[in-house]
Scaffold this active site. Sequence first.
Site, short mmCIF file in Angstrom:
data_model
loop_
_atom_site.label_atom_id
_atom_site.label_comp_id
_atom_site.label_asym_id
_atom_site.label_seq_id
_atom_site.Cartn_x
_atom_site.Cartn_y
_atom_site.Cartn_z
N LYS A 132 17.96 -50.23 -46.72
CA LYS A 132 17.26 -49.03 -47.20
C LYS A 132 18.23 -47.85 -47.29
O LYS A 132 18.28 -47.14 -48.28
CB LYS A 132 16.12 -48.68 -46.22
CG LYS A 132 15.61 -47.25 -46.35
CD LYS A 132 14.47 -46.96 -45.39
CE LYS A 132 14.87 -46.51 -44.02
NZ LYS A 132 15.27 -45.08 -43.90
N ASN A 133 19.02 -47.66 -46.23
CA ASN A 133 19.82 -46.43 -46.16
C ASN A 133 21.06 -46.45 -47.05
O ASN A 133 21.71 -45.42 -47.20
CB ASN A 133 20.19 -46.13 -44.70
CG ASN A 133 18.99 -45.63 -43.92
OD1 ASN A 133 17.95 -45.32 -44.53
ND2 ASN A 133 19.09 -45.56 -42.61
N CYS A 166 10.88 -32.73 -38.87
CA CYS A 166 11.04 -34.18 -38.71
C CYS A 166 10.38 -34.57 -37.40
O CYS A 166 10.38 -33.80 -36.44
CB CYS A 166 12.52 -34.52 -38.67
SG CYS A 166 12.84 -36.22 -38.20
N ARG A 169 16.49 -31.57 -37.77
CA ARG A 169 17.43 -32.28 -38.66
C ARG A 169 17.87 -31.30 -39.75
O ARG A 169 17.36 -31.33 -40.87
CB ARG A 169 16.77 -33.54 -39.25
CG ARG A 169 16.58 -34.62 -38.21
CD ARG A 169 15.95 -35.85 -38.77
NE ARG A 169 16.83 -36.64 -39.60
CZ ARG A 169 16.42 -37.72 -40.27
NH1 ARG A 169 15.18 -38.13 -40.18
NH2 ARG A 169 17.27 -38.41 -41.01
N ASP A 226 19.57 -45.79 -34.89
CA ASP A 226 18.41 -46.46 -35.50
C ASP A 226 18.02 -47.76 -34.79
O ASP A 226 17.02 -48.39 -35.15
CB ASP A 226 18.67 -46.73 -36.99
CG ASP A 226 18.73 -45.44 -37.80
OD1 ASP A 226 18.27 -44.41 -37.28
OD2 ASP A 226 19.24 -45.47 -38.93
N ARG A 271 7.88 -47.95 -44.42
CA ARG A 271 8.94 -47.13 -45.02
C ARG A 271 10.28 -47.87 -44.97
O ARG A 271 11.14 -47.64 -45.81
CB ARG A 271 9.10 -45.81 -44.26
CG ARG A 271 7.95 -44.86 -44.46
CD ARG A 271 8.24 -43.54 -43.81
NE ARG A 271 9.40 -42.90 -44.44
CZ ARG A 271 9.81 -41.68 -44.19
NH1 ARG A 271 9.16 -40.94 -43.33
NH2 ARG A 271 10.86 -41.17 -44.79
N1 EPU Z 1 23.24 -32.74 -38.97
C1 EPU Z 1 23.45 -31.39 -38.96
N2 EPU Z 1 23.51 -30.75 -40.18
C2 EPU Z 1 23.38 -31.41 -41.36
C3 EPU Z 1 23.17 -32.81 -41.33
C4 EPU Z 1 23.11 -33.46 -40.11
O1 EPU Z 1 23.56 -30.76 -37.92
O2 EPU Z 1 23.45 -30.77 -42.42
C5 EPU Z 1 23.19 -33.47 -37.67
C6 EPU Z 1 21.86 -34.17 -37.43
O3 EPU Z 1 20.90 -33.30 -36.89
C7 EPU Z 1 22.26 -35.28 -36.48
C8 EPU Z 1 23.66 -35.64 -36.96
O4 EPU Z 1 24.12 -34.52 -37.73
O5 EPU Z 1 22.33 -34.82 -35.17
C9 EPU Z 1 23.77 -36.87 -37.80
O6 EPU Z 1 22.78 -36.85 -38.83
P1 EPU Z 1 23.04 -37.52 -40.25
O7 EPU Z 1 23.25 -36.44 -41.26
O8 EPU Z 1 24.11 -38.54 -40.09
O9 EPU Z 1 21.66 -38.22 -40.53
P2 EPU Z 1 20.94 -38.41 -41.93
O10 EPU Z 1 21.93 -38.60 -43.00
O11 EPU Z 1 19.90 -37.37 -42.10
C10 EPU Z 1 20.88 -41.02 -41.78
C11 EPU Z 1 19.83 -42.08 -41.81
C12 EPU Z 1 19.02 -42.05 -40.53
C13 EPU Z 1 19.98 -42.25 -39.35
C14 EPU Z 1 21.09 -41.20 -39.38
C15 EPU Z 1 22.14 -41.39 -38.31
C16 EPU Z 1 19.31 -42.25 -44.14
C17 EPU Z 1 18.33 -42.05 -45.24
N3 EPU Z 1 18.94 -41.85 -42.94
O12 EPU Z 1 20.18 -39.79 -41.66
O13 EPU Z 1 18.14 -43.16 -40.60
O14 EPU Z 1 19.27 -42.15 -38.14
O15 EPU Z 1 21.75 -41.23 -40.67
O16 EPU Z 1 22.75 -42.62 -38.44
O17 EPU Z 1 20.37 -42.82 -44.36
C18 EPU Z 1 16.17 -44.37 -40.19
O18 EPU Z 1 16.54 -45.20 -41.05
O19 EPU Z 1 15.22 -44.60 -39.39
C19 EPU Z 1 16.87 -43.08 -40.08
C20 EPU Z 1 16.34 -42.02 -39.51
#
Ligand code: EPU
Length: 424
Positions: free
Chosen positions: A22-23, A117, A122, A307, A399
């Site tokens: 998915k991701n 969230c 997030r 995850d 999802r």
């Molecule tokens: N963060 C910030 N600022 C930003 C973006 C992220 O502070 O602008 C912080 C977040 O709050 C977190 C950390 O950086 O503490 C890492 O977050 P990341 O940006 O890596 O997460 P994401 O891209 O929003 C993806 C996956 C999540 C998974 C995380 C971490 C997708 C669609 N989602 O989220 O997947 O938990 O990376 O590996 O790829 C799931 O599939 O259940 C899921 C939540």
Amino acid sequence: MDKLVIRGGRRLSGTVTASGSKNSSLPIIASTLLSGAGTFTLHHIPDLKDIKTFTQLLNHLGAETSLANNTLRVSTGKVQSMLAPYELVKKMRASIYVLGPLLARFGHARVSLPGGCAFGPRPIDLHLMAMEKLGAKITIETGFIDATAPEGRLRGAHITFPISSVGATGNALMAAALAEGTTTISNAAAEPEIETLCNFLAAMGATIRGIGTTELEIEGSASLSPVEFNNVFDRIEAGTLLAAAAITGGEVTVKGVEPEQLKSVLKKFQHAGCSIETTLDSVTLKSGKSLIPTDITAKPYPAFPTDMQAQWIALMTQAEGTSHITDKIYHERFNHIPELNRLGANIEIRKNQAVVHGPKLLSGTKVMSTDLRASASLVLAGLVAEGTTEVLRVYHLDRGYEKIEVKLRTLGADISREQYKEFG
Ligand code: EPU
């Protein structure tokens, strides 16, 4: 509304095949917006609610999409809108992935802010920082991000992320692929999903160095072309299915995987007393006599994934002693714990750490959760609980898990999807 009804106590055995990730599907689909003509053919795309929501967003922008037998065809030549509306973005935070490609292709994008969230803050500041580095002017008004490339095209830049972010790295990569000049990304996320995105952009014609590392260099292209592409397997789904084997004392093979991507998780299964055998494209888990408690810290790849944190907590409720599970990515991602405790687990939350006192006999009841992985942990608990567990709000699971109950049934679980009536 559906619920999953699980009669626990069956030992799982057999073979299942992992679905597509998915991701990695989400940024790949977003990247199709970078190309102005032709049709993409994307294989191994899971048939999930999040994928439907995302293709709905692309359709809203003017793309044409069709998903059949896990092959998604996308044509983005007729995209004219640069507006991602609240109604779609609020359903899925990953909608922010359209920001980089729209801005890079059209010089403008207007994307609703994603909002709250279920498992804590997030923010999206790093996505915006990356776009600004690439020359975008950004304003936030009335709940929308309004981003413009002043000269119509983004410019290559040096981007250093203060913390590792999968989403912000993905957005920066997609935007840089059409920017003028060279972009470097330091402290990039190195998750397999980002590696896959790099491979996809490279197949479209982008030049990217450092793929699979935390230092990336992208030479912007004037145009990118549609391609046929095979998505990678879902490492979190695979890990969840292995956890289902381990929690029931079973023996299961998951096919269609790259064991290297599961390394940190497989190592922890071994610490927990399970034996692991791998081939080039499969993993077999055989349970040990009993589960050994393990300490886990969820951190960016290649460490243990956040995850899989909720599923691991469910597993450790059956271990012979106390386990500590710490989440360094999402400090408040513990929605599953009160529900696991309702099933009879003994888990305490200490800041960003769960302390799991096992083994506890779980007994089935109605449970529900507010996010995807939390729901998966409740399904795992249901597989081992005495009596019947009803997991409500199955739409969270839908999802991110393709036909989870069918796969678990193949392995011998007593699990069915039924209609949920509140007072039925
Ligand atoms: N963060 C910030 N600022 C930003 C973006 C992220 O502070 O602008 C912080 C977040 O709050 C977190 C950390 O950086 O503490 C890492 O977050 P990341 O940006 O890596 O997460 P994401 O891209 O929003 C993806 C996956 C999540 C998974 C995380 C971490 C997708 C669609 N989602 O989220 O997947 O938990 O990376 O590996 O790829 C799931 O599939 O259940 C899921 C939540």
